[in-house]
Design an enzyme around this catalytic site. Structure first.
Site: not given
Ligand code: ASP
Length: 356
Positions: A85-86, A115, A136, A173
């Site tokens: 989703r993100t 590498k 991320r 987050h």
């Molecule tokens: N998608 C959320 C996160 O990236 C929640 C999870 O992974 O449980 O933190």
């Protein structure tokens, strides 16, 4: 990488929590790195959510002007950890605004990271090509490290770059919290008088850390937070201290049924298996809180059920998922869609797009 090598990396990245301080928004989002919910105050959130509403209406109305606003702007997507989703909602948000997205072909794993390239150099490469980087990474402090190096890079290149965190290890987050808070306010017409119950892995769940702190920053009267978790997975002291400083009422328990009857918003989470060092510790807690349709029925009629997703067995069997999905109290799909609109608003503001 050896266990020692990993630990050295963790230490190195975590030091950036002290070396870099994210800027307060204070009414001006343009070119500010978005790393922590602590950067926002009530006015900033009201402004961001107003833009989110407007953009949602414009997308729903099929406004074609939107895709001109971000023409020629580039977002780099740097995901060192899995995401559905993100990652997709940031990409969709950028493209709906008419901007474009770049990433290493076949993902960051096949970039020079493969590498042995370090985080700082990978971030700086993205910074040289894009106007904005979404990152991320599994280590706490990684987005602070990215911001630290980009600030220095920006003095030497002609296309300065901003970073937005898409998840900072088990830390924060921030954009998930923005979409979660927007969804609550949207569906409950504000926060006033609400009891919001966060359930599950409160130690490693970055979404709940950010959401609890963001609610404190928003500062509604009479809002109460309940934290339900096994004792070994309670909210970290850093979050508790933050709530105390903001004088927000909260209650910690391992008994869901103590607080469920008075709950208006229930925010369920997955036990973050990938963050546990010892399998035995995960095995001891992973079946503790399972939300079945029967459990939801014990909450008030007007409760809303949220979840950042992905979900596993903490929402019961696949059949339970189907039953819950049909319940109008389950709002995680609206929450998911709102993620795109909040991220559109944030991208527009950070990039300084005209006409939003
Ligand atoms: N998608 C959320 C996160 O990236 C929640 C999870 O992974 O449980 O933190």
């Amino acid at each position: 990488m050896s266990a020692d090598g990993t630990n050295a990396l963790v230490r190195q990245t975590a030091q950036f929590l002290h070396l870099y301080r994210p800027p307060a928004i204070e009414g001006d989002f343009k070119r500010k790195h978005i790393i922590s919910v602590e950067q926002f105050r009530r006015d900033d959130l009201d402004e961001l959510f107003h833009t989110t509403q407007t953009l949602r209406e414009r997308v729903a109305a099929g406004d074609r002007e939107l895709s001109r606003l971000g023409e020629g702007r580039l977002m780099a997507s740097l995901f060192f950890e899995s995401s559905t989703r993100t990652d997709m909602s940031f990409q969709a948000a950028m493209q709906r605004l008419g901007g474009a997205v770049v990433s290493a072909s076949n993902g960051v794993k096949f970039s020079s990271v493969y590498k042995g390239e370090n985080l700082a150099d990978t971030v700086r490469a993205a910074g040289c090509y894009a106007d904005l980087v979404v990152i991320r990474h599994p280590e706490i402090g990684s987005s602070y490290e990215a911001a630290y190096y980009l600030d220095r890079l920006n003095e030497r290149i002609v296309t300065p770059t901003t970073v937005i965190s898409g998840g900072d290890g088990a830390g924060e987050h921030p954009t998930q919290a923005l979409l979660d808070l927007f969804t609550i306010i949207d569906l409950k017409q504000g926060l006033q008088g609400l009891t919001i119950t966060l359930v599950g892995d409160l130690t490693y769940g970055r979404t709940v850390h950010s959401l609890a702190k963001l609610i404190a920053r928003y500062g509604a009267e009479d809002v109460k937070l309940c934290f339900v978790s096994p004792p070994s997975l309670r909210m970290p002291d850093s979050v508790i201290d933050f709530l105390n400083q903001h004088e927000i009422a909260f209650h910690e328990t391992d008994d869901l049924f103590e607080v469920l009857p008075e709950t208006n918003v229930v925010y369920w989470t997955r036990i973050q298996q990938e963050r546990f060092i010892r399998q035995a510790d995960y095995d001891a807690v992973h079946d503790n809180f399972i939300l079945t349709p029967g459990v939801l029925n014990q909450a008030p009629r007007d409760v809303i059920l949220m979840h950042p997703l992905p979900r596993k067995h903490e929402m019961g069997t696949p059949n339970d998922h189907d039953i819950l999905d049909q319940n109008p109290r389950a709002v995680y799909f609206q929450q998911m869609e709102n993620g795109m609109f909040v991220r559109m608003a944030l991208l527009a503001k950070v990039l300084g797009l005209e006409g939003v």
